[in-house]
Write a protein that holds these residues in place. Structure first.
Motif, PDB file in Angstrom:
ATOM      1  N   MET A 124       0.862  -1.203   0.206  1.00  0.00           N
ATOM      2  CA  MET A 124      -0.067   0.077  -0.001  1.00  0.00           C
ATOM      3  C   MET A 124       0.903   1.245   0.139  1.00  0.00           C
ATOM      4  O   MET A 124       0.473   2.144  -0.472  1.00  0.00           O
ATOM      5  N   ALA A 125       2.055   1.158   0.468  1.00  0.00           N
ATOM      6  CA  ALA A 125       2.949   2.310   0.481  1.00  0.00           C
ATOM      7  C   ALA A 125       3.593   2.579  -0.819  1.00  0.00           C
ATOM      8  O   ALA A 125       4.223   3.603  -0.958  1.00  0.00           O
ATOM      9  N   SER A 126       3.601   1.576  -1.641  1.00  0.00           N
ATOM     10  CA  SER A 126       4.539   1.765  -2.815  1.00  0.00           C
ATOM     11  C   SER A 126       4.035   2.678  -3.813  1.00  0.00           C
ATOM     12  O   SER A 126       4.912   3.263  -4.565  1.00  0.00           O
ATOM     13  N   SER A 127       2.672   3.255  -3.625  1.00  0.00           N
ATOM     14  CA  SER A 127       2.584   4.393  -4.629  1.00  0.00           C
ATOM     15  C   SER A 127       2.530   5.797  -3.884  1.00  0.00           C
ATOM     16  O   SER A 127       1.922   6.658  -4.599  1.00  0.00           O
ATOM     17  N   LEU A 128       3.206   5.822  -2.708  1.00  0.00           N
ATOM     18  CA  LEU A 128       3.128   7.075  -1.874  1.00  0.00           C
ATOM     19  C   LEU A 128       4.772   7.722  -2.407  1.00  0.00           C
ATOM     20  O   LEU A 128       5.419   7.269  -2.990  1.00  0.00           O
ATOM     21  N   ARG A 183      -4.707  -1.521  -6.076  1.00  0.00           N
ATOM     22  CA  ARG A 183      -4.687  -0.036  -6.528  1.00  0.00           C
ATOM     23  C   ARG A 183      -3.362   0.701  -6.348  1.00  0.00           C
ATOM     24  O   ARG A 183      -2.910   1.402  -7.485  1.00  0.00           O
ATOM     25  N   ALA A 184      -2.582   0.296  -5.270  1.00  0.00           N
ATOM     26  CA  ALA A 184      -1.238   1.012  -4.929  1.00  0.00           C
ATOM     27  C   ALA A 184      -0.422   0.339  -6.095  1.00  0.00           C
ATOM     28  O   ALA A 184       0.375   1.243  -6.715  1.00  0.00           O
ATOM     29  N   VAL A 185      -0.374  -0.870  -6.391  1.00  0.00           N
ATOM     30  CA  VAL A 185       0.764  -1.315  -7.235  1.00  0.00           C
ATOM     31  C   VAL A 185       0.362  -1.153  -8.453  1.00  0.00           C
ATOM     32  O   VAL A 185       1.549  -1.034  -9.551  1.00  0.00           O
ATOM     33  N   ALA A 186      -0.560  -0.788  -8.666  1.00  0.00           N
ATOM     34  CA  ALA A 186      -1.006  -0.391 -10.286  1.00  0.00           C
ATOM     35  C   ALA A 186      -0.420   0.859 -10.611  1.00  0.00           C
ATOM     36  O   ALA A 186      -0.492   1.349 -11.634  1.00  0.00           O
ATOM     37  N   HIS A 187      -0.095   1.811  -9.549  1.00  0.00           N
ATOM     38  CA  HIS A 187       0.508   3.178  -9.632  1.00  0.00           C
ATOM     39  C   HIS A 187       1.857   3.288  -9.208  1.00  0.00           C
ATOM     40  O   HIS A 187       2.319   4.523  -8.473  1.00  0.00           O
ATOM     41  N   MET A 246      -4.651 -13.946  -3.105  1.00  0.00           N
ATOM     42  CA  MET A 246      -4.678 -12.754  -3.177  1.00  0.00           C
ATOM     43  C   MET A 246      -3.284 -12.333  -3.531  1.00  0.00           C
ATOM     44  O   MET A 246      -3.148 -11.305  -4.154  1.00  0.00           O
ATOM     45  N   SER A 247      -2.029 -12.861  -3.501  1.00  0.00           N
ATOM     46  CA  SER A 247      -0.999 -12.337  -3.980  1.00  0.00           C
ATOM     47  C   SER A 247      -0.725 -12.326  -5.320  1.00  0.00           C
ATOM     48  O   SER A 247      -0.238 -11.679  -6.104  1.00  0.00           O
ATOM     49  N   ARG A 248      -1.601 -13.535  -5.869  1.00  0.00           N
ATOM     50  CA  ARG A 248      -1.629 -13.567  -7.425  1.00  0.00           C
ATOM     51  C   ARG A 248      -2.411 -12.244  -8.204  1.00  0.00           C
ATOM     52  O   ARG A 248      -1.976 -11.955  -9.202  1.00  0.00           O
ATOM     53  N   GLU A 249      -3.517 -11.895  -7.245  1.00  0.00           N
ATOM     54  CA  GLU A 249      -4.296 -10.747  -7.678  1.00  0.00           C
ATOM     55  C   GLU A 249      -3.350  -9.591  -7.463  1.00  0.00           C
ATOM     56  O   GLU A 249      -3.219  -8.600  -8.449  1.00  0.00           O
ATOM     57  N   ASN A 250      -2.646  -9.316  -6.583  1.00  0.00           N
ATOM     58  CA  ASN A 250      -1.698  -8.302  -6.417  1.00  0.00           C
ATOM     59  C   ASN A 250      -0.764  -8.144  -7.491  1.00  0.00           C
ATOM     60  O   ASN A 250      -0.181  -7.092  -8.107  1.00  0.00           O
ATOM     61  N   TYR A 251      -0.162  -9.562  -7.581  1.00  0.00           N
ATOM     62  CA  TYR A 251       0.874  -9.515  -8.983  1.00  0.00           C
ATOM     63  C   TYR A 251       0.337  -9.113 -10.185  1.00  0.00           C
ATOM     64  O   TYR A 251       0.810  -8.334 -10.916  1.00  0.00           O
TER      65      TYR A 251
END
Length: 319
Positions: free
Chosen positions: A181-185, A246-250, A270-275
């Motif tokens: 979640m922090a990845s897009s900050l 949403r975060a990793v998409a940005h 869930m990790s597959r979705e995030n990936y």
């Protein structure tokens, strides 16, 4: 009955219903999200319960407990005092910031990552998430506020060690979702990569998945709505304000996703979705037979190979 009496009775009924609803909301909040910080307990019995990996965990825990460290503190954006332990292994080395999971603590959930990073010569920071360990606060927000704490730790590290020191954000379970979640900050430019081990997709989805375990035989939909009311009123956060996908998409930060295929707490899906949602350079490692947060013990060779290659590639710009 006079009309005034009917109105009074109706108002009393509405007030009673409202009070009951708030009481239920508070109950769900206390059950799932309230967590006063408390001293860590590294009991042998607790580690042994995780057998057949308990023996190795004991050795790792003993080595970490014996390692010299520096207690460090920062203040979160909302004023909560956050605590961490800094382990120095080499001057000028990259720094791994490893975040623990839900109702866990740094010196347990960070064992695998710490052991590997120490062997690689990385320096390590193990923060206590808000309302855990030596940090302040009393509400777990499942990453909604913790993502900003992650950003605060990254900026603390960038200021202390300088922009030339590579930073890596790592996490296990809720800690994994925190770093995602922090990845897009607006993180420091020195953050070279993120490693997320068994993270969930969103606070909303993991809450809905876990509610039946805490409140069996009750319908998930209404219970989640009541619980969300509790987080809004008593926890001052909305579980729907953050989403890993949403975060990793940005983000443009490279990410390594890791998950045990036999995880029955946070599903591997869930990790597959995030990936799948991730827009940056990405890799996915799934470990057959591994349950929740034990991938590094089930297949240490595959885990170490994937992590070491990812870190090397991030540092050399070949990821």
């Amino acid at each position: 009955m006079k009309r005034s009496h009917l109105l009074a009775a109706g108002a009393a009924g509405t007030a009673a219903a409202g009070a009951a609803l708030l009481g239920a909301a508070y109950g769900v909040y206390r059950l799932g999200f309230y967590h006063a910080a408390e001293p860590e307990v590294l009991a042998t019995e607790e580690l042994i319960r995780t057998l057949p990996y308990g023996a190795q965990m004991e050795r790792d825990a003993a080595a970490l407990a014996a390692a010299p460290c520096e207690a460090v503190h920062i203040t979160a954006d909302d004023g909560v005092r956050l605590a961490g332990r800094y382990y120095h292994h080499a001057d000028g080395a990259p720094l791994a910031i490893i975040f623990h999971g839900y109702k866990g603590f740094a010196r347990r959930d960070g064992l695998g990552g710490y052991t590997l990073c120490k062997r690689l010569g990385f320096n390590v920071l193990l923060p206590d998430q808000r309302s855990h360990g030596a940090s302040g606060g009393h509400t777990i927000t499942m990453g909604v506020k913790e993502r900003y704490d992650c950003r605060a730790w990254a900026w603390w590290a960038a200021r202390r060690f300088g922009p030339e020191t590579p930073l890596f954000l790592m996490g296990v379970s809720m800690g994994a979702s925190t770093v995602l979640m922090a990845s897009s900050l607006n993180l420091p430019g020195s953050v070279r990569g993120i490693i997320a081990d068994c993270g969930y997709t969103s606070p909303r989805e993991i809450a809905r998945r876990c509610l039946p375990q805490y409140l069996p035989r009750l319908p998930v939909g209404p219970m989640y709505a009541i619980g969300r009311l509790g987080t809004l009123v008593f926890g001052r956060f909305d579980p729907e304000d953050a989403d890993c996908r949403r975060a990793v998409a940005h983000t443009d930060i490279p990410i390594l996703f890791i998950h045990g295929e036999a995880d029955d707490f946070v599903p591997c899906a869930m990790s597959r979705e995030n990936y799948a949602a991730c827009a940056s350079p990405k890799r996915l490692l799934t470990i057959p037979g591994a349950g929740h947060a034990v991938s590094c013990y089930v297949d240490p060779a595959a885990y170490a190979e994937a992590v070491e290659r990812f870190l090397h590639d991030c540092l050399t710009g070949t990821v």
